[in-house]
Every structure is written in structure tokens, then in C-alpha cells.
Design a protein around this motif. Structure first.
Motif, PDB file in Angstrom:
ATOM      1  N   THR A  66      -2.013  28.374  89.543  1.00  0.00           N
ATOM      2  CA  THR A  66      -3.239  29.093  89.895  1.00  0.00           C
ATOM      3  C   THR A  66      -4.190  29.185  88.706  1.00  0.00           C
ATOM      4  O   THR A  66      -5.303  29.666  88.840  1.00  0.00           O
ATOM      5  CB  THR A  66      -2.906  30.528  90.352  1.00  0.00           C
ATOM      6  OG1 THR A  66      -2.299  31.229  89.262  1.00  0.00           O
ATOM      7  CG2 THR A  66      -1.997  30.525  91.555  1.00  0.00           C
ATOM      8  N   GLY A  67      -3.712  28.744  87.527  1.00  0.00           N
ATOM      9  CA  GLY A  67      -4.512  28.844  86.311  1.00  0.00           C
ATOM     10  C   GLY A  67      -4.233  30.110  85.527  1.00  0.00           C
ATOM     11  O   GLY A  67      -4.658  30.258  84.393  1.00  0.00           O
ATOM     12  N   TYR A  68      -3.499  31.042  86.134  1.00  0.00           N
ATOM     13  CA  TYR A  68      -3.181  32.300  85.448  1.00  0.00           C
ATOM     14  C   TYR A  68      -1.962  32.125  84.552  1.00  0.00           C
ATOM     15  O   TYR A  68      -1.037  31.381  84.876  1.00  0.00           O
ATOM     16  CB  TYR A  68      -2.908  33.419  86.457  1.00  0.00           C
ATOM     17  CG  TYR A  68      -4.147  33.958  87.092  1.00  0.00           C
ATOM     18  CD1 TYR A  68      -4.888  34.961  86.470  1.00  0.00           C
ATOM     19  CD2 TYR A  68      -4.596  33.470  88.308  1.00  0.00           C
ATOM     20  CE1 TYR A  68      -6.039  35.460  87.048  1.00  0.00           C
ATOM     21  CE2 TYR A  68      -5.745  33.963  88.900  1.00  0.00           C
ATOM     22  CZ  TYR A  68      -6.466  34.952  88.258  1.00  0.00           C
ATOM     23  OH  TYR A  68      -7.604  35.445  88.841  1.00  0.00           O
ATOM     24  N   HIS A 124      -4.231  36.301  82.943  1.00  0.00           N
ATOM     25  CA  HIS A 124      -5.619  35.886  83.133  1.00  0.00           C
ATOM     26  C   HIS A 124      -5.724  34.369  83.146  1.00  0.00           C
ATOM     27  O   HIS A 124      -4.759  33.660  82.884  1.00  0.00           O
ATOM     28  CB  HIS A 124      -6.492  36.454  82.009  1.00  0.00           C
ATOM     29  CG  HIS A 124      -6.207  35.819  80.675  1.00  0.00           C
ATOM     30  ND1 HIS A 124      -7.183  35.490  79.784  1.00  0.00           N
ATOM     31  CD2 HIS A 124      -5.042  35.435  80.083  1.00  0.00           C
ATOM     32  CE1 HIS A 124      -6.642  34.944  78.704  1.00  0.00           C
ATOM     33  NE2 HIS A 124      -5.346  34.915  78.868  1.00  0.00           N
ATOM     34  N   ARG A 125      -6.921  33.902  83.454  1.00  0.00           N
ATOM     35  CA  ARG A 125      -7.277  32.498  83.293  1.00  0.00           C
ATOM     36  C   ARG A 125      -8.034  32.421  81.973  1.00  0.00           C
ATOM     37  O   ARG A 125      -9.119  32.992  81.850  1.00  0.00           O
ATOM     38  CB  ARG A 125      -8.145  32.023  84.444  1.00  0.00           C
ATOM     39  CG  ARG A 125      -7.420  31.944  85.760  1.00  0.00           C
ATOM     40  CD  ARG A 125      -8.363  31.478  86.863  1.00  0.00           C
ATOM     41  NE  ARG A 125      -7.643  31.183  88.069  1.00  0.00           N
ATOM     42  CZ  ARG A 125      -8.095  31.466  89.285  1.00  0.00           C
ATOM     43  NH1 ARG A 125      -9.285  32.037  89.448  1.00  0.00           N
ATOM     44  NH2 ARG A 125      -7.386  31.157  90.343  1.00  0.00           N
ATOM     45  N   GLU A 128     -11.853  31.923  81.721  1.00  0.00           N
ATOM     46  CA  GLU A 128     -12.748  32.900  82.340  1.00  0.00           C
ATOM     47  C   GLU A 128     -12.960  34.065  81.374  1.00  0.00           C
ATOM     48  O   GLU A 128     -12.389  35.134  81.524  1.00  0.00           O
ATOM     49  CB  GLU A 128     -12.165  33.393  83.667  1.00  0.00           C
ATOM     50  CG  GLU A 128     -12.100  32.326  84.723  1.00  0.00           C
ATOM     51  CD  GLU A 128     -11.558  32.832  86.049  1.00  0.00           C
ATOM     52  OE1 GLU A 128     -11.857  32.206  87.075  1.00  0.00           O
ATOM     53  OE2 GLU A 128     -10.831  33.855  86.073  1.00  0.00           O
TER      54      GLU A 128
END
Length: 144
Positions: A66-68, A124-125, A128
Motif C-alpha cells: 500500500t506504500g505504508y 506513513h507513506r 507524502e
């Protein structure tokens, strides 16, 4: 039971209680291989006590597809230092690499010197930068 038997019995009870007390220092942390102290989500917000040179292992649910990911955003580097890169253990182990599978992210820290610090971890990503982390967790670490 004779007096000598009772003495042995109470000696064992006290010894076991002392062992439980020592093992319980630092919250519900468990001891892993080679004296590692292993924490998970339930231990976040607590205080853990380590000895110099001991390794702290934090395991948290994650899904990197998910990028996290979990990253350290705050820690006193002189008290503890991250040891190596975070690892990911898929929950689909034994089934090969399953794209999109969630699992556990493992972060390791080495107790460098005596002192106290708070490890702050964010989910987090990383790209971002203007978005609040999905989650923030902390654990207070004391090194003796």
C-alpha cells in the motif's frame, strides 16, 4: 511435610516469584533469542528497560504494497540506535511471495548507552510529506 521440606518449598516459591518479577520488568515485553526484548503493538505507550548492548525488537503489522511503512521519527541516537534496515515478514509465508499480502514489519534497535529516550514510530507513506501519518506509536526506553 517436615520443616526441611517446607523450607525448600518456600525457597522455590520465592525463587520463582523473583524470576517472574525480573522477567516482567519493562511491561509485557518478551525475551527473544540472545536476550532480545521483543515488543508489539500491545506494548506501545509503555516503558521498557534494557541493558547496554541489548537489542530491542519491535514488531508491528504492516502492508508495504500500500506504500505504508513504519519509520522512526524521534529517538535519542546516543541511547538507542536503529540496527540495520527494517525487515518485512509476510503473513503468507510458505505460500511464496503473495503480492499485496500483509504481514509484520520488524525494527531493531541496539541499546548504546545509559539514559532514557522515547522512540516515536509513524506508519506513513514516506513521499507524502504534507499528509499526517496514518498512525503514530511511542515507547519509552530506559537503558541501564
Amino acid at each position: 511435610m517436615k520443616a526441611r521440606g517446607w523450607t525448600r518449598f518456600w525457597f522455590l516459591v520465592v525463587l520463582l516469584a523473583l524470576a517472574a518479577l525480573v522477567a516482567g520488568c519493562g511491561g509485557s515485553a518478551s525475551a527473544g533469542p540472545a536476550g532480545e526484548v521483543v515488543l508489539d503493538r500491545e506494548d506501545m505507550g509503555e516503558r521498557v528497560v534494557l541493558q547496554e548492548g541489548q537489542t530491542l525488537v519491535i514488531t508491528l503489522e504492516a502492508n508495504p504494497s500500500t506504500g505504508y511503512r513504519w519509520d522512526v521519527v524521534d529517538a535519542e541516537g546516543q541511547v538507542v540506535a536503529q540496527a540495520g534496515e527494517p525487515e518485512f515478514q509476510s503473513s503468507a509465508e510458505g505460500q511464496g511471495n503473495v503480492v499485496g499480502a500483509s504481514g509484520i514489519q520488524v525494527l531493531r534497535f541496539e541499546a548504546k548507552q545509559t539514559g532514557t529516550t522515547t522512540l516515536a514510530l509513524v506508519y506513513h507513506r514516506p513521499w507524502e510529506t504534507d499528509v499526517e501519518p496514518l498512525e503514530t506509536l511511542t515507547v519509552e526506553v530506559e537503558v541501564r
